[in-house]
Write an enzyme that holds these catalytic residues in place. Sequence first.
Site, PDB file in Angstrom:
ATOM      1  N   ASP A   1       0.909  -1.124  -0.063  1.00 47.44           N
ATOM      2  CA  ASP A   1       0.071  -0.014   0.079  1.00 47.44           C
ATOM      3  C   ASP A   1       1.050   1.231  -0.173  1.00 47.44           C
ATOM      4  O   ASP A   1       2.010   1.014   0.554  1.00 47.44           O
ATOM      5  CB  ASP A   1      -0.748  -0.100   1.274  1.00 47.44           C
ATOM      6  CG  ASP A   1      -1.556   1.201   1.695  1.00 47.44           C
ATOM      7  OD1 ASP A   1      -2.418   1.708   0.845  1.00 47.44           O
ATOM      8  OD2 ASP A   1      -1.120   1.842   2.643  1.00 47.44           O
TER       9      ASP A   1
ATOM     10  N   ASP B   1      -1.447  -0.831   6.110  1.00 45.81           N
ATOM     11  CA  ASP B   1      -1.551  -0.115   7.327  1.00 45.81           C
ATOM     12  C   ASP B   1      -2.980   0.109   7.753  1.00 45.81           C
ATOM     13  O   ASP B   1      -3.203   0.107   8.993  1.00 45.81           O
ATOM     14  CB  ASP B   1      -0.753   0.983   7.492  1.00 45.81           C
ATOM     15  CG  ASP B   1      -1.360   2.165   6.633  1.00 45.81           C
ATOM     16  OD1 ASP B   1      -1.596   1.912   5.566  1.00 45.81           O
ATOM     17  OD2 ASP B   1      -1.607   3.117   7.317  1.00 45.81           O
TER      18      ASP B   1
ATOM     19  N   ASP C   1      -7.011  -1.418   3.734  1.00 48.23           N
ATOM     20  CA  ASP C   1      -6.130  -2.695   3.261  1.00 48.23           C
ATOM     21  C   ASP C   1      -6.528  -4.033   3.820  1.00 48.23           C
ATOM     22  O   ASP C   1      -5.937  -5.141   3.286  1.00 48.23           O
ATOM     23  CB  ASP C   1      -4.542  -2.342   3.695  1.00 48.23           C
ATOM     24  CG  ASP C   1      -4.193  -0.966   3.176  1.00 48.23           C
ATOM     25  OD1 ASP C   1      -4.524  -0.639   1.920  1.00 48.23           O
ATOM     26  OD2 ASP C   1      -3.386  -0.576   3.907  1.00 48.23           O
TER      27      ASP C   1
END
Length: 281
Positions: free
Chosen positions: A38, A225, A229
Site C-alpha cells: 500500500d 496499514d 487494506d
Amino acid sequence: AAPVALVSGMSSMSKNHIIIKSGTVLEKLSRAKTFAFDKTGTLTRNQLVIDRIVPETGIDKDELQILAASVEQASSHIIATSLVKATPKAKLHSVTDLEEVTGQGVRGKVAGKVVCVGKLSFVAPDKKLENINSTAIYISIDNKFAGYITFADQIRPETPDTISSLRTQGAQHIMMLTGDNSKVAQKVAAIAGVDDVRSSLLPAEKIAAVKGIKAENRPVVMTGDGVNDAPSLMAADVGIAMGAKGATAASESADAVIMVNDLSKVSDAVAIAKHTMKVAN
Ligand code: ADP
Ligand code: MG
C-alpha cells in the site's frame, strides 16, 4: 521444516518486533518473489502534513478545515487522523449521522450541516476540477462543493533501502497498490524503487490485483496499514500489517504484524524467514 526451527524463527521475529501468527508464514515468506505495498502510511510516513487549503469563494479556510476535521474524527484513515491532529481540539464539532465508505470518504452532520469529505468522485461527482497532483481530500457542505485540502505525502526514510534489500534477497516483482492518484503514486514509486504501480484503486480493486498475481501461481506478500487494506491483506499469501497501534482491522486480517513504525521490518522478516528455513532443512 523441523518444528523446533520454526519456533526459534518465530521467537527471532518477535525479538525484532515482528509477530507472526504461524510457522507456515516463515516458509511462505522465505520463498516469496512478489511483494505488494500500500502507499499511504506504508511506503510513506504515517502522518501527512497539510499543504494547501483551497476553499470555494465565500468559505473561510479555517472553517473548511474545522468542518472537514470534525467529520474525520470518525475515521481511522491516515488522512483523517493527520487532519484532526493538525486542527485545534477545542474547535472541533461533534458529529452525528456518520457514514464512512472505505477507500472513498466520510459523511456526517456537523454544526447543523451535512459535511462530506473524501474523493472528488464521492463528494461531488459532477464537479470539474483541474488535476490536483497531490494527495487531496475534497469537501462538500450541504451537497455543495466547498473546496479541497492537499497534503504532502512524504516517503519513509527507510523505504528505498527496504525495497532494495528485498530485491537483493531475491524479490523479482515489487508492486504498489494505492487508492491515491497516479501522479503522487509515480513520484513515490520512483524514489522507492517500485516498478509496478497501480493507482486510483478502490479497495475491491486492490484485492483483485492481489488475486490476479496469485492466479498466475505466484505467491504474494502484501503489506498495508489501513482499514481499507484489511481485505487485500487477507487475500494475499502473506499479509503484513504495519500495526504499531495493535488491534487495528489490518492487524486482525494479517498473518504478520510489525509492532514498530518501521517498514524495514519487512525485509528483516524475509531475512529471518530465509535463515530459519535454511537451518530447518
Ligand atoms: P492508499 O491506498 O494510498 O492508502 P486509500 O485507498 O486509503 O489510499 O484512499 C484513497 C483516497 O481516498 C485518498 O487519497 C482520499 O482522497 C480518499 N479517502 C479515503 N478515505 C478517506 C477518508 N476517511 N477521508 C478522506 N479521504 C478519504
Ligand atoms: Mg494506507
